[in-house]
Design an enzyme around this catalytic site. Structure first.
Site, PDB file in Angstrom:
ATOM      1  N   ASP A  12       0.881  -1.179   0.000  1.00  0.00           N
ATOM      2  CA  ASP A  12       0.000   0.000   0.000  1.00  0.00           C
ATOM      3  C   ASP A  12       0.917   1.227   0.000  1.00  0.00           C
ATOM      4  O   ASP A  12       2.139   1.102   0.130  1.00  0.00           O
ATOM      5  CB  ASP A  12      -0.890  -0.017   1.255  1.00  0.00           C
ATOM      6  CG  ASP A  12      -1.783   1.221   1.341  1.00  0.00           C
ATOM      7  OD1 ASP A  12      -2.344   1.631   0.308  1.00  0.00           O
ATOM      8  OD2 ASP A  12      -1.912   1.796   2.434  1.00  0.00           O
ATOM      9  N   GLU A 154      -2.403   8.462   8.525  1.00  0.00           N
ATOM     10  CA  GLU A 154      -0.937   8.349   8.560  1.00  0.00           C
ATOM     11  C   GLU A 154      -0.370   9.066   9.792  1.00  0.00           C
ATOM     12  O   GLU A 154       0.668   8.708  10.312  1.00  0.00           O
ATOM     13  CB  GLU A 154      -0.326   8.946   7.279  1.00  0.00           C
ATOM     14  CG  GLU A 154      -0.568   8.102   6.027  1.00  0.00           C
ATOM     15  CD  GLU A 154       0.231   6.794   6.004  1.00  0.00           C
ATOM     16  OE1 GLU A 154       1.362   6.758   6.497  1.00  0.00           O
ATOM     17  OE2 GLU A 154      -0.321   5.784   5.494  1.00  0.00           O
ATOM     18  N   HIS A 188      -7.033   2.741   3.989  1.00  0.00           N
ATOM     19  CA  HIS A 188      -6.766   3.520   5.208  1.00  0.00           C
ATOM     20  C   HIS A 188      -8.038   3.707   6.045  1.00  0.00           C
ATOM     21  O   HIS A 188      -7.966   3.892   7.258  1.00  0.00           O
ATOM     22  CB  HIS A 188      -6.245   4.926   4.859  1.00  0.00           C
ATOM     23  CG  HIS A 188      -4.794   4.976   4.503  1.00  0.00           C
ATOM     24  ND1 HIS A 188      -4.296   4.463   3.321  1.00  0.00           N
ATOM     25  CD2 HIS A 188      -3.730   5.495   5.170  1.00  0.00           C
ATOM     26  CE1 HIS A 188      -2.984   4.672   3.286  1.00  0.00           C
ATOM     27  NE2 HIS A 188      -2.623   5.299   4.390  1.00  0.00           N
TER      28      HIS A 188
HETATM   29  N1  DGL Z   1      -4.752   3.188   1.017  1.00  0.00           N
HETATM   30  C1  DGL Z   1      -4.804   3.581  -0.335  1.00  0.00           C
HETATM   31  C2  DGL Z   1      -6.140   3.339  -0.965  1.00  0.00           C
HETATM   32  O1  DGL Z   1      -6.735   2.334  -0.623  1.00  0.00           O
HETATM   33  C3  DGL Z   1      -4.052   4.799  -0.762  1.00  0.00           C
HETATM   34  C4  DGL Z   1      -4.346   6.088  -0.118  1.00  0.00           C
HETATM   35  C5  DGL Z   1      -3.405   7.159  -0.597  1.00  0.00           C
HETATM   36  O2  DGL Z   1      -2.197   6.928  -0.565  1.00  0.00           O
HETATM   37  O3  DGL Z   1      -3.876   8.212  -1.041  1.00  0.00           O
HETATM   38  O4  DGL Z   1      -6.610   4.044  -1.797  1.00  0.00           O
END
Ligand code: DGL
Length: 267
Positions: A12, A154, A188
């Site tokens: 990720d 984050e 996330h």
């Molecule tokens: N966790 C990711 C998603 O599922 C990426 C989020 C990001 O880096 O903007 O989209």
């Protein structure tokens, strides 16, 4: 090395894919895991398709150096804009997360009004709406970009006053549409589940694809005779592309155990 005993790779842009790791470890406790969080380049959701494809290829090449037998792109942004390219480029199977979430949402919705929240790239790609409509043309889909959720996660701000206020601002329009199901279209976002649940109440079902993807991984490993049977305790090795102070503590908070050393590597 016997193929069955090789690890599974999950990547990720940052900590988000740990939501998939958690379910994966529950469903496939005997599989070794190598996790890569591209913390140097997070967020992906604001980047162009070509950048997301390039980052994903780097991440996969990194995981392949660890002899992985299967790769999970535990990122909706990657799954929305880059999965076709990735699946055609490598010999190991590469799984994405969109289809799993869609199937679960379609099983859960009663009023055929589904909300989807995700990053800018995911929502702009229209991947969720197209996928839902392919299976159920009459279902109404209401989408919203939630640009601030990834930085909040984050940062480890999973449940504070600012987070609650931002969740309220992003989700109020979807609430007004009368959705009964909400797809957390970013890995996330399950880390914000408590606050999102508080905001939407019990009448809206939350869909996170982590469990379904882990089940899909199990099926694929089984079909390919790649399950690692009978191992007592599997390992989780975590790598990041830049130091992230919050990574270890979020992992502990979310997974419920200390993940040990997080190794910084260039990809
Ligand atoms: N966790 C990711 C998603 O599922 C990426 C989020 C990001 O880096 O903007 O989209």
């Amino acid at each position: 090395m016997k193929k069955n005993t090789m690890p599974v790779g999950i990547f990720d842009s940052g900590v988000g894919g740990l939501s998939v790791v958690k379910e994966f470890m529950r469903i496939l406790p005997e599989e070794d895991l190598v996790y890569f969080g591209d913390t140097a380049r997070v967020p992906y959701g604001t980047k162009s398709k070509s950048a997301i494809v390039r980052f994903s290829i780097n991440n996969i090449l990194f995981l392949l150096k660890h002899n992985v037998k299967l790769i999970i792109a535990a990122c909706n942004t990657v799954s929305s804009v880059a999965l076709d390219t990735l699946q055609g480029s490598f010999k190991v199977p590469v799984l994405g997360v969109i289809n799993s979430g869609v199937q679960q949402a379609l099983r859960l919705t009663k009023n055929e009004k589904i909300g989807v929240i995700g990053t800018k790239a995911t929502i702009k790609s229209n991947a969720y709406t197209q996928h839902i409509k392919r299976f159920s043309a009459d279902t109404q889909v209401y989408s919203a970009e939630c640009a601030l959720f990834v930085p909040l996660v984050e940062q480890g701000w999973l449940n504070n006053a600012v987070t609650k206020q931002i969740v309220n601002i992003y989700l109020t329009p979807l609430k007004k549409k009368g959705i009964d199901t909400l797809i957390l279209g970013c890995t996330h976002y399950p880390l914000l589940k408590t606050v999102i649940k508080q905001e939407l109440g019990n009448r809206v079902a939350l869909v996170d694809s982590a469990k379904q993807v882990a089940l899909q991984a199990k099926r694929v490993l089984k079909e390919n005779n790649l399950l690692n049977k009978g191992k007592a305790k599997a390992t989780l090795s975590c790598y990041v592309s830049d130091e992230s102070e919050a990574f270890k503590s979020i992992a502990r908070q979310f997974l419920g155990f200390d993940i040990g050393r997080v190794v910084k590597c260039d990809v």
